[in-house]
Design an enzyme around this catalytic site. Structure first.
Site, PDB file in Angstrom:
ATOM      1  N   GLY A  19     -16.904  63.080 -28.435  1.00 20.89           N
ATOM      2  CA  GLY A  19     -17.522  61.984 -29.002  1.00 20.89           C
ATOM      3  C   GLY A  19     -16.614  60.638 -29.205  1.00 20.89           C
ATOM      4  O   GLY A  19     -15.584  60.793 -28.631  1.00 20.89           O
TER       5      GLY A  19
ATOM      6  N   GLU B 154      -8.534  58.239 -29.339  1.00 17.29           N
ATOM      7  CA  GLU B 154      -7.294  59.258 -29.566  1.00 17.29           C
ATOM      8  C   GLU B 154      -6.160  59.063 -29.444  1.00 17.29           C
ATOM      9  O   GLU B 154      -4.967  59.361 -30.196  1.00 17.29           O
ATOM     10  CB  GLU B 154      -7.962  60.339 -28.386  1.00 17.29           C
ATOM     11  CG  GLU B 154      -6.865  61.612 -28.458  1.00 17.29           C
ATOM     12  CD  GLU B 154      -7.103  62.644 -27.281  1.00 17.29           C
ATOM     13  OE1 GLU B 154      -7.481  62.080 -26.193  1.00 17.29           O
ATOM     14  OE2 GLU B 154      -7.342  63.732 -27.427  1.00 17.29           O
TER      15      GLU B 154
END
Length: 449
Positions: A9, A43
């Site tokens: 996601g 990330e």
């Protein structure tokens, strides 16, 4: 690692966050042929924020992309960010800035760079795999049986080292009296950050090793540990310096130089920061903080004695091998803690010598130590005294025997009658070598042992 249990996601999920925190190495592949998604950029930004002070190694792999393009968001990376900017709402512009900062940071971390035509991709990948294997198979150095009070000190030194910021080379000095735990602390720090570096080396007992084998021996050990060559031959310290500079100026290394007592040792082994590649870190342990100042080491940490709580805990572990102790030993334990005055060396020696002994034997042994100090402890502490000039030894003995906890001004005035105006210099040397301290209220103090 993204597995089936980690849903993809736009945001870093708690499961992925846990996976990242339990990892040791993060390899990020940055390629001209791949436009990073918002998930990947989130990330990346998260990990670079997370690694501050942690043990995670970030390894960038630049595949057909120039790190400077990442740094300034040019080329395909710049186009990808421009596309993201069009999709993001006005309220999400802060997120875009976070991504740009992350790309700038990753471009400043030394990694592996592949360009088409340089070598085969499989050879390039093999180098990365071998490097990762070396790091995950590396055995940590022995720290201590009972690392009491160590964790908080490790964190403080790691903050000084600023691991993860690869633009500079940092040298950090760890200083304090003999037996206070400088080497133990440096080993613990070394183990916790070793994975961040291309090459590592721990040069232990430099004072003793240089006296026995000479400085070229230490230089050869450094080169063997960092570049792996066994047969490096040179006949002088100057030759060794030249080879160290040539071999290590492009390598990101972690080097610990333990128990330094002379300027020439630092000049022969660590020289200037420019000897080592960007992102390198050097840790120097010494009893003499003036050595650090002379070598322009500005980031320093003084190892202090243990507080009574930690001292008692360390003594119990060494004397009984567990923490809960028969209440009958309370008196002798507290007496031993007072005698050791927070010095880990003394606590470990006393605890080991009295392992399994009765309270009567504890009392008898402590009575003996108060009359005649334990030889093992005394030998370690006497190293600093033996290194002093004769006049400095005399000043130290005068203070130790007669003037402990006296006002510095009074001590200088009294001792000036014998030592003249050199007294300020002599007292300064004793402070620098961690033999005496001047308290905040101007009194001369020193450790009981």
């Amino acid at each position: 690692m993204d597995d089936k249990q980690l849903q993809r996601g736009d945001e870093v999920t708690s499961a992925l966050e846990k996976a990242i925190q339990e990892s040791r190495i993060f390899i990020t592949v940055l390629s001209e042929n791949y436009a990073p998604s918002s998930f990947c950029l989130n990330e990346l930004a998260y990990i670079l924020k997370f690694i501050k002070g942690k043990g995670l190694l970030v390894l960038p792999v630049f595949h057909s992309v120039d790190p400077s393009d990442l740094r300034y968001q040019r080329g395909s990376i710049g186009e990808a960010l421009a596309n993201h900017e069009k999709k993001l709402s006005t309220n999400s512009m802060e997120k875009l800035e976070t991504w740009k900062i992350a790309l700038h940071q990753i471009s400043n971390i030394s990694g592996y760079h592949w360009k088409n035509g340089n070598d085969y991709e499989y050879e390039f990948i093999k180098k990365i795999v071998e490097m990762v294997l070396r790091k995950i198979n590396r055995a940590p150095l022995y720290v201590a049986d009972y690392p009491v009070g160590l964790e908080s000190q490790v964190l403080k030194v790691k903050l000084l080292l600023d691991v993860g910021y690869d633009e500079v080379v940092h040298m950090v000095g760890i200083h304090g009296i003999g037996g206070v735990g400088k080497t133990t602390l440096s080993v613990a720090v070394y183990n916790s950050i070793a994975d961040h570096f291309e090459a590592i080396c721990f040069l232990e007992n430099v004072r003793e090793a240089s006296n026995k084998h000479g400085l070229p021996h230490l230089q050869r050990n450094l080169l063997f540990e960092t570049v792996g060559e066994k047969e490096i031959k040179f006949t002088s310290v100057k030759q060794g310096i030249s080879i160290i500079q040539h071999r290590l100026e492009q390598k990101k290394i972690l080097l610990v130089v333990d128990d330094v007592n002379k300027q020439e040792q630092l000049q022969a082994i660590v020289g200037r920061p420019t000897w080592f590649g960007r992102g390198s870190r050097v840790i120097i342990t010494t009893r003499d903080k003036q050595l650090l100042a002379c070598h322009s080491v500005k980031r320093t940490y003084e190892v202090k004695e243990l507080n009574d709580h930690d001292a008692l805990q360390l003594l119990r572990w060494n004397a009984f091998k567990f923490e809960n102790v028969d209440p009958r030993y309370t008196y002798v334990l507290n007496r031993a803690v007072t005698y050791a005055s927070g010095l880990p060396l003394a606590l470990e020696v006393i605890g080991s010598n009295l392992l399994g002994k009765s309270t009567e034997q504890w009392i008898s042994t402590l009575n003996q130590y108060e009359r005649i100090p334990n030889k093992e402890i005394q030998e370690k502490l006497k190293v600093s005294y033996d290194a002093l000039e004769e006049d400095e030894q005399n000043v130290f003995l005068d203070i130790a025997c007669c003037f402990k906890k006296h006002d510095l001004a009074d001590v200088e005035e009294i001792l000036r009658a014998h030592h003249g105006h050199c007294i300020k210099h002599h007292i300064g040397v004793l402070v620098e070598k961690s033999l005496i301290k001047i308290s905040f209220d101007g009194k001369v103090t020193l450790h009981d042992l």
